[in-house]
Enzyme design. Structure first.
Site, mmCIF file in Angstrom:
data_model
loop_
_atom_site.group_PDB
_atom_site.id
_atom_site.type_symbol
_atom_site.label_atom_id
_atom_site.label_comp_id
_atom_site.label_asym_id
_atom_site.label_seq_id
_atom_site.Cartn_x
_atom_site.Cartn_y
_atom_site.Cartn_z
ATOM 1 N N ARG A 159 90.561 35.044 -82.656
ATOM 2 C CA ARG A 159 89.185 34.578 -82.430
ATOM 3 C C ARG A 159 88.058 35.799 -82.208
ATOM 4 O O ARG A 159 88.306 36.462 -81.242
ATOM 5 C CB ARG A 159 89.221 33.327 -81.447
ATOM 6 C CG ARG A 159 88.278 32.458 -81.561
ATOM 7 C CD ARG A 159 88.476 31.370 -80.524
ATOM 8 N NE ARG A 159 88.506 31.604 -79.118
ATOM 9 C CZ ARG A 159 88.008 30.811 -78.212
ATOM 10 N NH1 ARG A 159 87.541 29.500 -78.778
ATOM 11 N NH2 ARG A 159 87.828 31.082 -77.149
ATOM 12 N N ASP A 201 97.301 35.916 -73.315
ATOM 13 C CA ASP A 201 97.423 36.945 -72.220
ATOM 14 C C ASP A 201 98.333 36.382 -71.072
ATOM 15 O O ASP A 201 99.144 37.103 -70.542
ATOM 16 C CB ASP A 201 95.998 37.274 -71.611
ATOM 17 C CG ASP A 201 94.959 38.065 -72.312
ATOM 18 O OD1 ASP A 201 95.493 38.764 -73.314
ATOM 19 O OD2 ASP A 201 93.910 37.893 -72.315
ATOM 20 N N ASP A 211 93.482 32.207 -70.676
ATOM 21 C CA ASP A 211 93.846 32.904 -72.030
ATOM 22 C C ASP A 211 95.515 32.697 -72.237
ATOM 23 O O ASP A 211 96.255 33.253 -71.672
ATOM 24 C CB ASP A 211 93.507 34.357 -72.273
ATOM 25 C CG ASP A 211 93.540 34.687 -73.546
ATOM 26 O OD1 ASP A 211 94.748 34.682 -74.173
ATOM 27 O OD2 ASP A 211 92.689 35.384 -74.000
ATOM 28 N N THR A 266 81.524 35.468 -82.231
ATOM 29 C CA THR A 266 81.167 34.428 -82.843
ATOM 30 C C THR A 266 81.885 33.322 -82.621
ATOM 31 O O THR A 266 81.590 32.082 -83.277
ATOM 32 C CB THR A 266 81.255 34.907 -84.446
ATOM 33 O OG1 THR A 266 82.505 35.160 -84.982
ATOM 34 C CG2 THR A 266 80.463 35.936 -84.962
HETATM 35 C C1 PRP Z 1 93.631 31.609 -78.884
HETATM 36 C C2 PRP Z 1 94.532 30.366 -79.171
HETATM 37 C C3 PRP Z 1 93.926 29.895 -80.518
HETATM 38 C C4 PRP Z 1 92.744 30.018 -80.459
HETATM 39 C C5 PRP Z 1 91.754 28.787 -80.333
HETATM 40 O O1 PRP Z 1 93.991 32.671 -79.699
HETATM 41 O O2 PRP Z 1 95.732 30.663 -79.026
HETATM 42 O O3 PRP Z 1 94.639 30.601 -81.515
HETATM 43 O O4 PRP Z 1 92.312 31.108 -79.436
HETATM 44 O O5 PRP Z 1 90.653 28.826 -80.249
HETATM 45 P P1 PRP Z 1 89.747 27.925 -81.283
HETATM 46 O O6 PRP Z 1 90.243 26.810 -81.353
HETATM 47 O O7 PRP Z 1 88.355 28.270 -80.987
HETATM 48 O O8 PRP Z 1 89.891 28.760 -82.798
HETATM 49 P P2 PRP Z 1 93.440 34.107 -79.576
HETATM 50 O O9 PRP Z 1 92.002 34.376 -80.617
HETATM 51 O O10 PRP Z 1 92.824 34.360 -78.074
HETATM 52 O O11 PRP Z 1 94.405 35.195 -80.039
HETATM 53 P P3 PRP Z 1 95.727 35.428 -79.321
HETATM 54 O O12 PRP Z 1 96.674 34.335 -79.274
HETATM 55 O O13 PRP Z 1 96.231 36.460 -80.105
HETATM 56 O O14 PRP Z 1 95.634 35.897 -77.997
HETATM 57 N N1 URA Z 2 92.148 30.498 -76.353
HETATM 58 C C1 URA Z 2 92.594 30.462 -75.239
HETATM 59 O O1 URA Z 2 93.698 31.152 -74.905
HETATM 60 N N2 URA Z 2 92.052 29.744 -74.125
HETATM 61 C C2 URA Z 2 91.221 28.842 -74.371
HETATM 62 O O2 URA Z 2 90.704 28.362 -73.299
HETATM 63 C C3 URA Z 2 90.448 28.828 -75.450
HETATM 64 C C4 URA Z 2 90.896 29.661 -76.427
#
Ligand code: PRP
Ligand code: URA
Length: 206
Positions: free
Chosen positions: A101, A200, A197, A105
């Site tokens: 994400r 993380d 997160d 944006t």
């Molecule tokens: C997080 C989560 C989802 C997304 C959700 O991933 O695991 O994939 O955000 O957000 P959305 O519904 O607003 O799209 P992230 O982009 O943080 O990537 P990661 O899993 O690699 O940390």
């Molecule tokens: N992605 C995450 O990991 N946590 C949130 O709360 C939203 C998006």
């Protein structure tokens, strides 16, 4: 259709998952266990065919799954949901979709997709712990439908009402299974009260 789990084990484990003091090892264990419990609920309607088997005492009427199942983790946080589910359904195919994400944006950016030309599975379980704006889930379902997949379910841990609405309006045919629907998104797109997160916290990168 949205299914919010009512199961006491799910509620108990989700509460532990949210706690800031839950360290990555325990966090990964809980993600794995919650994924198994939610998958159990999400697969309640899978098709069966009647078969017979020989037990040491005689012939028994039984059942066998008929659909080929695909697990579709959204990288990276969805990875932690794969192993437990895979143990229960060892014949499932696993197809990774890489999206992150954009922090500014909040739109998903695609970086990995190795799906073959034609679909190889009948039921797709999209795995991602967090349904926040819903952008990542909608993009993944778009990819799967363009590939030719027809029966798709989303399995997550926490959802914001905004994400549910977004996924349902883009893909009303995709059932959503989550442990809990939280209050809202904050100004930077995080679920509140949420768990922070999810990537993380699993990978110790926060
Ligand atoms: C997080 C989560 C989802 C997304 C959700 O991933 O695991 O994939 O955000 O957000 P959305 O519904 O607003 O799209 P992230 O982009 O943080 O990537 P990661 O899993 O690699 O940390
Ligand atoms: N992605 C995450 O990991 N946590 C949130 O709360 C939203 C998006």
């Amino acid at each position: 259709m949205v299914f919010e789990s009512k199961h006491p084990l799910v509620k108990h484990k989700l509460t532990l998952l949210r706690k800031s003091s839950t360290e990555p090892k325990k966090f990964r264990e809980l993600v794995r266990e919650l994924a198994m419990l939610l998958c159990y609920e999400a697969t309640a309607e899978l098709g069966l065919k009647a078969i017979t088997v020989e037990s040491p005492m005689g012939t028994a009427a039984g059942s066998e799954l008929v659909d080929t199942i695909g697990l579709i983790p959204i990288l990276r946080a969805g990875l932690g949901m794969v192993e437990g589910i895979w143990e229960m359904m060892p014949g499932a195919e696993v197809w990774h979709i890489g999206l992150f994400r954009d922090e500014r944006t909040l739109k998903p950016v695609s970086y990995y997709n190795k799906l073959p030309t034609s679909p190889t599975i009948e039921v797709c379980l999209v795995l991602d712990p967090m349904l926040a704006t819903g952008g990542s889930a909608v993009a993944t379902v778009n990819i799967l439908k363009n590939w030719g997949a027809r029966r798709i379910k989303f399995v997550g841990l926490l959802a914001a009402p905004e994400g549910i609405e977004n996924l349902q309006s883009a893909h009303p045919d995709v059932p959503i299974h989550v442990a809990q629907i939280d209050e809202r998104l904050n100004e930077i797109g995080y679920i509140v009260p949420g768990l922070g997160d999810a990537g993380d916290r699993q990978f110790g990168t926060g």
